[in-house]
Design a protein around this motif. Structure first.
Motif, PDB file in Angstrom:
ATOM      1  N   GLU A   1       0.817  -1.217   0.000  1.00 27.40           N
ATOM      2  CA  GLU A   1       0.000   0.000   0.000  1.00 27.40           C
ATOM      3  C   GLU A   1       0.852   1.269   0.000  1.00 27.40           C
ATOM      4  O   GLU A   1       0.313   2.378   0.017  1.00 27.40           O
ATOM      5  N   ALA A   2       2.181   1.115  -0.045  1.00 29.10           N
ATOM      6  CA  ALA A   2       3.046   2.291  -0.131  1.00 29.10           C
ATOM      7  C   ALA A   2       2.876   3.000  -1.465  1.00 29.10           C
ATOM      8  O   ALA A   2       3.095   4.213  -1.567  1.00 29.10           O
ATOM      9  N   VAL A   3       2.507   2.258  -2.493  1.00 25.75           N
ATOM     10  CA  VAL A   3       2.208   2.839  -3.807  1.00 25.75           C
ATOM     11  C   VAL A   3       0.905   2.224  -4.291  1.00 25.75           C
ATOM     12  O   VAL A   3       0.852   1.035  -4.605  1.00 25.75           O
ATOM     13  N   GLN A   4      -0.150   3.029  -4.340  1.00 26.69           N
ATOM     14  CA  GLN A   4      -1.449   2.547  -4.780  1.00 26.69           C
ATOM     15  C   GLN A   4      -1.903   3.313  -6.017  1.00 26.69           C
ATOM     16  O   GLN A   4      -1.885   4.544  -6.035  1.00 26.69           O
ATOM     17  N   LEU A   5      -2.298   2.575  -7.045  1.00 25.65           N
ATOM     18  CA  LEU A   5      -2.843   3.177  -8.252  1.00 25.65           C
ATOM     19  C   LEU A   5      -4.360   3.109  -8.188  1.00 25.65           C
ATOM     20  O   LEU A   5      -4.930   2.040  -7.931  1.00 25.65           O
ATOM     21  N   VAL A   6      -5.017   4.237  -8.389  1.00 28.50           N
ATOM     22  CA  VAL A   6      -6.477   4.253  -8.454  1.00 28.50           C
ATOM     23  C   VAL A   6      -6.913   3.422  -9.653  1.00 28.50           C
ATOM     24  O   VAL A   6      -6.501   3.682 -10.791  1.00 28.50           O
TER      25      VAL A   6
END
Length: 425
Positions: free
Chosen positions: A179-184
């Motif tokens: 969850e450190a990098v989440q793409l919508v």
């Protein structure tokens, strides 16, 4: 998604990012660097597959009649992928500034006071077209110990999803939170409205795209925004200058690529060199099909050039064309050039081409832009070219971050105070 689901979805993204940001802030430099090197390797290993996904976006964009500059920005070529991979490796090789303490000074009371560099926390990135921004944002977020929520444009959804999967694979294999990098995952614009209004989860919003997008985000945001509205970049050809160099640099600044925000949109020429310079640069630009929108003096000097010449309107001095069009004006000299730039520039990047050291120094001091250059192309205004590894965008704001925003632009400073039992009297 309906309105309720959009709210729930965005709130979930925000809460997950907040938790991940604490873990990222505590991650070691070695762990973050491992993730970046893994990501570089994954990009290279999956280059062909990435281009297949990118082709889907390109085909859809062309069918939808997307403007040529937008289609150009959408391309995920082997060169773009390699640049992204090199950016990750460049970041991994850089010193980790998180936790760095600066300015520590002893005070009369006995305490020592300094400042520590720390991650901002969670940033939201809203961007159009360029899918490479997914990697730039993710890699900078990892290196700076932040968490991020990325919302790319619908025109690049397949490319962005493919890139985000590689990012999460690198995070997982490095024991960092996914969850450190989440793409919508949805293209519903309602997510943007929610994302920019969650100060409980998001610490800063960074829009990257057209002027309309950035104005809309800035107007509706309830959290700080790092922004630039457009890139009306100038090249000023001074008297005296090296004419051959000036032609080479001015040509590169305009024609190496038309769509980036660091491409030159306006050419200012000192009257003392205009007779020699203008016909030669006019011939170069004409051969490349560049339309020249000129003031009356430049128009007269270029009449013998077989090119598309147009008398400039007042609006042309403000314009970011992102196309084979350039405005051209003859000015009396340095003072007039600086005054023109400070009036019409978008305060992004402006350059002087000169052999006069004092003129160069005045230009550097007095031109009010995020990047000011001497004897080189405005196209260098880029985080990768500046040695930042990558950039999250280029800020024309004056607070916190200005110019290409790299690692330090995604951090903050907090005061740290060290004592040995001192009490205030």
């Amino acid at each position: 998604m309906n309105a309720l689901n959009i709210t729930e979805y965005t709130q979930t993204l925000g809460s997950q990012a907040k938790v991940a940001s604490a873990l990222m802030a505590a991650a070691s430099a070695a762990t973050k660097n491992r993730a970046l090197r893994l990501l570089a390797a994954l990009l290279r290993a999956n280059a062909d597959a990435l281009q297949v996904d990118n082709a889907k976006d390109l085909d859809r964009a062309v069918a939808a009649g997307l403007a040529a500059p937008m289609v150009d920005r959408l391309k995920l070529t082997p060169k773009v992928i390699e640049t992204c991979a090199q950016g990750c490796e460049q970041l991994a090789a850089m010193a980790d500034v998180i936790g760095e303490i600066i300015g520590m000074k002893q005070q009369p009371s006995g305490i020592r006071v300094g400042q520590m560099r720390v991650p901002i926390g969670v940033f939201g990135m809203i961007f159009e077209s360029r899918p490479n921004v997914t990697i730039e944002a993710a890699s900078l977020s990892i290196k700076s110990g932040n968490a991020c929520i990325l919302r790319g444009g619908s025109e690049a959804i397949e490319s962005n999803k493919a890139l985000a999967k590689l990012v999460q694979q690198a995070l997982a294999e490095s024991s960092l939170p996914l969850e450190a990098v989440q793409l919508v995952q949805t293209t519903d614009r309602a997510v943007v409205d929610q994302l920019i209004a969650m100060p409980q989860f998001v610490d800063v919003i960074i829009p990257r795209g057209g002027k309309g997008l950035i104005e809309r985000i800035s107007a509706g945001a309830k959290v700080p925004v790092i922004k630039h509205l457009d890139g009306n970049c100038h090249v000023y050809v001074d008297d005296p200058c090296d004419i051959d160099m000036a032609i080479r640099v001015a040509d590169n600044a305009k024609t190496s690529k038309y769509s980036p925000c660091n491409a030159a949109e306006s050419l200012l020429v000192a009257r003392g060199v205009a007779d020699e310079f203008l016909p030669r640069i006019g011939a170069v630009l004409a051969a490349k099909g560049v339309e020249m929108r000129c003031d009356a003096i430049a128009l007269q000097m270029l009449q013998t050039t077989p090119a598309t010449l147009v008398l400039a309107q007042e609006s042309d001095w403000y314009e970011e064309y992102l196309a084979p069009i350039i405005s051209i004006k003859v000015v009396e000299g340095l003072d007039a050039a600086i005054a023109h730039i400070n009036r019409y520039s978008s305060h992004h990047t402006d350059a002087i081409l000169t052999r006069d050291h004092m003129h160069a120094q005045r230009f550097l001091r007095e031109v009010d832009s995020a990047s000011v250059m001497v004897n080189t192309s405005t196209r260098f205004a880029d985080g990768f070219e500046y040695g930042l590894g990558a950039e999250i965008g280029i800020s024309t704001d004056k607070f916190h971050a200005r110019g290409p925003v790299g690692i330090e632009g995604l951090t903050s400073l907090k005061y740290v105070v060290l004592g040995d039992g001192e009490v205030r009297i």
